[in-house]
Design a protein around this motif. Structure first.
Motif, short mmCIF file in Angstrom:
data_model
loop_
_atom_site.label_atom_id
_atom_site.label_comp_id
_atom_site.label_asym_id
_atom_site.label_seq_id
_atom_site.Cartn_x
_atom_site.Cartn_y
_atom_site.Cartn_z
N HIS A 81 0.81 -1.22 0.00
CA HIS A 81 0.00 0.00 0.00
C HIS A 81 0.85 1.27 0.00
CE1 HIS A 81 -3.19 -2.73 0.55
NE2 HIS A 81 -3.28 -2.71 1.87
N HIS A 82 2.05 1.19 0.55
CA HIS A 82 2.92 2.37 0.67
C HIS A 82 3.31 2.94 -0.70
CE1 HIS A 82 5.62 -1.04 0.35
NE2 HIS A 82 6.62 -0.23 0.07
N ARG A 83 3.19 2.15 -1.77
CA ARG A 83 3.53 2.67 -3.10
C ARG A 83 2.35 2.63 -4.06
NH1 ARG A 83 6.72 -2.19 -2.36
NH2 ARG A 83 5.59 -3.62 -3.67
N ASP A 84 1.16 2.33 -3.56
CA ASP A 84 -0.04 2.22 -4.39
C ASP A 84 -0.83 3.53 -4.35
OD1 ASP A 84 -2.50 1.61 -5.57
OD2 ASP A 84 -2.58 -0.39 -4.69
N ALA A 86 -3.77 4.14 -5.10
CA ALA A 86 -5.16 3.94 -4.67
C ALA A 86 -5.34 4.27 -3.18
CB ALA A 86 -5.60 2.51 -4.95
N TYR A 87 -4.23 4.36 -2.44
CA TYR A 87 -4.29 4.60 -1.00
C TYR A 87 -3.92 6.03 -0.62
CZ TYR A 87 -5.08 -0.33 -0.68
OH TYR A 87 -5.64 -1.58 -0.83
N ARG A 88 -3.87 6.93 -1.58
CA ARG A 88 -3.46 8.31 -1.31
C ARG A 88 -4.47 9.09 -0.47
NH1 ARG A 88 -4.26 8.29 -6.88
NH2 ARG A 88 -6.24 9.22 -7.47
N SER A 89 -5.73 8.64 -0.44
CA SER A 89 -6.74 9.36 0.35
C SER A 89 -6.98 8.74 1.73
CB SER A 89 -8.06 9.43 -0.43
OG SER A 89 -8.52 8.12 -0.72
N VAL A 90 -6.12 7.81 2.13
CA VAL A 90 -6.25 7.21 3.47
C VAL A 90 -5.84 8.23 4.52
CG1 VAL A 90 -5.32 5.43 5.02
CG2 VAL A 90 -5.94 4.83 2.67
N VAL A 91 -6.72 8.42 5.51
CA VAL A 91 -6.44 9.36 6.60
C VAL A 91 -6.24 8.65 7.94
CG1 VAL A 91 -7.63 11.30 5.51
CG2 VAL A 91 -8.91 9.78 7.05
N LEU A 92 -6.48 7.31 7.95
CA LEU A 92 -6.28 6.55 9.17
C LEU A 92 -5.98 5.09 8.82
CD1 LEU A 92 -6.45 6.65 12.34
CD2 LEU A 92 -8.73 5.67 12.06
N HIS A 93 -4.97 4.54 9.49
CA HIS A 93 -4.63 3.13 9.38
C HIS A 93 -5.00 2.50 10.72
CE1 HIS A 93 -1.29 -0.10 8.70
NE2 HIS A 93 -2.48 -0.56 8.37
N THR A 105 1.85 5.61 9.84
CA THR A 105 2.15 4.80 8.66
C THR A 105 2.52 5.76 7.55
OG1 THR A 105 0.59 3.10 9.38
CG2 THR A 105 1.13 3.14 7.04
N LEU A 106 3.43 5.37 6.67
CA LEU A 106 3.86 6.26 5.59
C LEU A 106 3.25 5.88 4.24
CD1 LEU A 106 7.65 6.68 6.40
CD2 LEU A 106 5.81 8.33 6.79
N HIS A 107 2.86 6.90 3.49
CA HIS A 107 2.44 6.72 2.10
C HIS A 107 3.08 7.84 1.29
CE1 HIS A 107 -0.09 6.83 -1.51
NE2 HIS A 107 -0.17 5.52 -1.30
N HIS A 108 4.08 7.51 0.48
CA HIS A 108 4.82 8.50 -0.32
C HIS A 108 5.29 9.66 0.55
CE1 HIS A 108 4.23 6.64 -4.23
NE2 HIS A 108 2.98 6.39 -3.87
N GLY A 109 5.81 9.35 1.75
CA GLY A 109 6.35 10.37 2.65
C GLY A 109 5.32 11.05 3.53
N ARG A 110 4.02 10.85 3.28
CA ARG A 110 2.96 11.45 4.09
C ARG A 110 2.69 10.57 5.30
NH1 ARG A 110 -2.69 10.94 4.16
NH2 ARG A 110 -2.56 9.45 2.44
#
Length: 118
Positions: A81-84, A86-93, A105-110
């Motif tokens: 998910h960290h490079r997908d 489709a998960y750019r709008s996740v605000v909570l894991h 949790t990190l997604h493209h540095g966010r």
């Protein structure tokens, strides 16, 4: 001395049920900030985050976006998910067990807040 085994729900379906029915219990992010589930979102049922359009109150601020659930926090990286995108709008894991020890949790540095569900 051996460590206690992790107590996990039998499936992400059980975790999803717990997320969908939050009740009124106080919750805290791994960072320590209080979080309240205003609306858990709509189950997505397909590729991408598990719930879409959730509304959360985090430390007094309303946040809207998607929520991804995993039994273990490490599932985020294990599933790629960290490079997908489709998960750019996740605000909570939200997870059953934080086996990563991280506060987010990190997604493209966010940084995405991490919540261990009771």
């Amino acid at each position: 001395m051996s460590a206690e085994p992790l107590a996990l729900p039998a499936s992400e379906l059980q975790l999803s049920t717990a997320w969908s029915n939050p009740g009124h219990r106080p919750l805290r992010l791994e960072s320590g900030a209080p979080v309240r589930i205003v609306f858990p979102g709509v189950p997505a049922g397909g590729r991408g985050p598990d719930f879409q359009g959730a509304i959360l109150e985090v430390d007094g601020d309303l946040i809207r976006g998607d929520v991804e659930l995993h039994l273990l926090a490490s599932g985020w990286f294990a599933h790629g998910h960290h490079r997908d995108p489709a998960y750019r709008s996740v605000v909570l894991h939200a997870v059953a067990v934080n086996d990563s020890g991280a506060h987010h949790t990190l997604h493209h540095g966010r940084q995405i807040p991490l919540l261990v569900l009771p």
